[in-house]
Design an enzyme around this catalytic site. Structure first.
Site, mmCIF file in Angstrom:
data_model
loop_
_atom_site.group_PDB
_atom_site.id
_atom_site.type_symbol
_atom_site.label_atom_id
_atom_site.label_comp_id
_atom_site.label_asym_id
_atom_site.label_seq_id
_atom_site.Cartn_x
_atom_site.Cartn_y
_atom_site.Cartn_z
ATOM 1 N N HIS A 6 0.843 -1.206 0.000
ATOM 2 C CA HIS A 6 0.000 0.000 0.000
ATOM 3 C C HIS A 6 0.880 1.258 0.000
ATOM 4 O O HIS A 6 1.307 1.734 1.042
ATOM 5 C CB HIS A 6 -0.883 -0.043 1.258
ATOM 6 C CG HIS A 6 -1.927 1.028 1.333
ATOM 7 N ND1 HIS A 6 -2.879 1.056 2.330
ATOM 8 C CD2 HIS A 6 -2.181 2.112 0.564
ATOM 9 C CE1 HIS A 6 -3.673 2.087 2.176
ATOM 10 N NE2 HIS A 6 -3.278 2.760 1.108
ATOM 11 N N HIS A 8 1.267 5.166 -2.230
ATOM 12 C CA HIS A 8 0.659 6.076 -3.220
ATOM 13 C C HIS A 8 1.706 7.054 -3.749
ATOM 14 O O HIS A 8 2.637 7.430 -3.041
ATOM 15 C CB HIS A 8 -0.474 6.893 -2.588
ATOM 16 C CG HIS A 8 -1.600 6.069 -2.058
ATOM 17 N ND1 HIS A 8 -2.406 5.313 -2.864
ATOM 18 C CD2 HIS A 8 -2.057 5.894 -0.782
ATOM 19 C CE1 HIS A 8 -3.328 4.713 -2.117
ATOM 20 N NE2 HIS A 8 -3.133 5.031 -0.859
ATOM 21 N N ARG A 69 -2.191 8.838 -5.986
ATOM 22 C CA ARG A 69 -2.562 9.430 -4.698
ATOM 23 C C ARG A 69 -4.059 9.272 -4.482
ATOM 24 O O ARG A 69 -4.867 9.744 -5.294
ATOM 25 C CB ARG A 69 -2.179 10.910 -4.686
ATOM 26 C CG ARG A 69 -2.415 11.594 -3.352
ATOM 27 C CD ARG A 69 -1.511 12.813 -3.213
ATOM 28 N NE ARG A 69 -1.909 13.898 -4.087
ATOM 29 C CZ ARG A 69 -2.578 14.993 -3.686
ATOM 30 N NH1 ARG A 69 -2.891 15.156 -2.423
ATOM 31 N NH2 ARG A 69 -2.894 15.935 -4.552
ATOM 32 N N SER A 71 -6.259 10.357 -2.113
ATOM 33 C CA SER A 71 -7.140 11.482 -1.781
ATOM 34 C C SER A 71 -7.399 12.340 -3.017
ATOM 35 O O SER A 71 -8.412 13.039 -3.099
ATOM 36 C CB SER A 71 -6.526 12.332 -0.660
ATOM 37 O OG SER A 71 -5.289 12.858 -1.085
ATOM 38 N N HIS A 176 -10.759 1.543 -1.228
ATOM 39 C CA HIS A 176 -10.092 2.803 -0.868
ATOM 40 C C HIS A 176 -10.953 3.998 -1.250
ATOM 41 O O HIS A 176 -11.123 4.294 -2.430
ATOM 42 C CB HIS A 176 -8.727 2.897 -1.553
ATOM 43 C CG HIS A 176 -7.726 3.685 -0.762
ATOM 44 N ND1 HIS A 176 -7.982 4.954 -0.306
ATOM 45 C CD2 HIS A 176 -6.489 3.368 -0.316
ATOM 46 C CE1 HIS A 176 -6.924 5.385 0.375
ATOM 47 N NE2 HIS A 176 -6.013 4.444 0.390
ATOM 48 N N TYR A 192 -11.711 7.688 5.777
ATOM 49 C CA TYR A 192 -10.964 6.494 5.354
ATOM 50 C C TYR A 192 -11.356 5.290 6.217
ATOM 51 O O TYR A 192 -11.675 4.215 5.709
ATOM 52 C CB TYR A 192 -9.450 6.725 5.455
ATOM 53 C CG TYR A 192 -8.820 7.383 4.229
ATOM 54 C CD1 TYR A 192 -9.525 8.298 3.460
ATOM 55 C CD2 TYR A 192 -7.519 7.079 3.861
ATOM 56 C CE1 TYR A 192 -8.939 8.899 2.356
ATOM 57 C CE2 TYR A 192 -6.917 7.678 2.754
ATOM 58 C CZ TYR A 192 -7.637 8.586 2.002
ATOM 59 O OH TYR A 192 -7.049 9.176 0.914
ATOM 60 N N HIS A 221 -5.668 0.254 6.021
ATOM 61 C CA HIS A 221 -5.680 0.960 7.311
ATOM 62 C C HIS A 221 -6.049 -0.013 8.430
ATOM 63 O O HIS A 221 -6.849 0.310 9.307
ATOM 64 C CB HIS A 221 -6.639 2.167 7.256
ATOM 65 C CG HIS A 221 -6.561 2.906 5.950
ATOM 66 N ND1 HIS A 221 -7.590 2.932 5.036
ATOM 67 C CD2 HIS A 221 -5.546 3.588 5.376
ATOM 68 C CE1 HIS A 221 -7.226 3.615 3.963
ATOM 69 N NE2 HIS A 221 -5.990 4.019 4.136
ATOM 70 N N GLU A 282 1.657 2.513 3.704
ATOM 71 C CA GLU A 282 1.034 3.674 3.063
ATOM 72 C C GLU A 282 1.960 4.883 3.082
ATOM 73 O O GLU A 282 1.519 6.016 3.214
ATOM 74 C CB GLU A 282 -0.331 4.029 3.703
ATOM 75 C CG GLU A 282 -1.225 4.833 2.758
ATOM 76 C CD GLU A 282 -2.605 5.148 3.322
ATOM 77 O OE1 GLU A 282 -2.791 5.068 4.531
ATOM 78 O OE2 GLU A 282 -3.495 5.483 2.521
HETATM 79 ZN ZN LIG Z 1 -4.026 4.571 0.849
#
Ligand SMILES: [Zn+2]
Length: 339
Positions: A6, A8, A69, A71, A176, A192, A221, A282
């Site tokens: 994981h 990004h 990414r 977000s 996600h 999240y 997460h 992450e």
């Molecule tokens: Zn992530």
């Protein structure tokens, strides 16, 4: 080998994000987006060498399963065509990272999702990424509306065409969400973890895994609230006559280790079978600071795994074996990239 499942591209060249802003501005004024800028290999190298690659070396990890990414996916902005163009450019950039650093990164796709638009719209981009660019998975957003939960749950049959394609291509999806546009939610905090928890609950009360017995999802997460509340979910499943979670869920659901403190990792490893845990950090992601209690970065999750009371064999599963099993195309693609 230590595989971080994981990561990004949070350090992508500025021109990439600038194009996204121009794309959205053009959409708002009813015009077509400008041409995508030229981004050189050197710019991509510079964005990786001092960031993700440096941290891989410092922390002693070998390979990151790498996606755009999260977000910034922002599926709630623009329309289906805007989301599609953005996903294509993001995925092409990830592909270039993997070409420049073939031993360090394997690619996972962003999907062109839009609230209210059928998920079947995302199939072509998944197929392009997997069959043409060597991607080994995708990030599936259970809430493209960005915190308003306007679409049907993951249990709904409208998602099935996409699940069929995942099974056909032998790629897992990481659940996600992206940025929240609902002010009630903090994107990387509540939204999240909420997305992770919601997805687990939706699958638990569905027949998705009966209908797709080999499909695989990674809930990131650390699984949101799920491992911490494993007893609640077991009890809810029992009351609803759904059977035991270890039988109904754990052939298909896997949790990553993006839990940023040792007690959380201890709980995860105690509650969830070791076969269902995939190492991840992450990085470089949502939490970039140093934990004053340990003196180390919160997201240096390998330090926590090292301290778990597990055998070397079990740790090898978390670090490598499980990722090789869950990402069906990983071995083949890695061999190809390491040639
Ligand atoms: Zn992530």
């Amino acid at each position: 080998m230590i595989i971080d499942c994981h990561g990004h591209y949070t350090t992508s060249p500025a021109a990439h994000q600038a194009w996204r802003e121009a794309q959205l501005t053009a959409f708002a004024s009813g015009q077509s987006a400008p041409a995508y800028p030229l981004i050189t290999d050197d710019e991509i190298r510079a964005s990786i060498v001092g960031g993700q690659l440096r941290l891989q070396r410092e922390r002693g990890t070998d390979l990151t399963i790498f996606s755009p990414r999260a977000s910034a996916m922002a599926h709630h902005l623009g329309d289906a065509a805007v989301s599609e163009a953005w996903a294509i450019h993001c995925n092409n950039l990830i592909h270039r990272v993997c070409q420049l650093f073939p031993r360090n990164f394997l690619a996972v796709a962003q999907l062109p999702q839009t609230a209210g638009v059928p998920i079947s719209h995302a199939i072509a981009e998944l197929e392009r990424c997997v069959t043409q660019l060597g991607f080994i998975g995708c990030n599936l957003n259970p809430d493209p509306s960005g915190g308003h939960w306007q679409d049907k749950p993951l249990s709904d049959r409208s998602w099935y065409p996409f699940y069929e394609k995942m099974v056909e291509l032998d790629v897992p999806a990481m659940i996600h969400v992206s940025a929240a546009c609902n002010p009630a939610f903090h994107s990387t905090g509540s939204h999240y973890l909420n997305g992770d928890t919601v997805a687990f609950n939706q699958f638990m009360t569905s027949s998705v895994f009966k209908d797709f017995p080999t499909i695989k999802f990674i809930i990131p997460h650390g699984g949101g609230a799920v491992p911490y509340h494993w007893g609640r979910f077991r009890g809810l499943a029992q009351d609803a006559g759904l059977g035991l979670l270890k039988d109904t869920m754990l052939n298909n659901i896997f949790f990553d280790t993006c839990v940023y403190h040792l007690p959380g990792q201890e709980l995860l490893a105690k509650v969830i079978p070791v076969d269902n845990i995939l190492f991840a950090s992450e990085m470089i992601g949502a939490v970039r600071g140093i934990d004053p209690e340990t003196g180390f970065p919160y997201d240096d999750t390998k330090r926590y795994i090292e301290q778990l009371p597990l055998s070397a064999g079990d740790k090898a599963k978390i670090y490598e074996g499980n990722a090789r099993r869950v990402y069906g195309r990983l071995n083949q693609q890695l061999k190809k990239q390491q040639q």
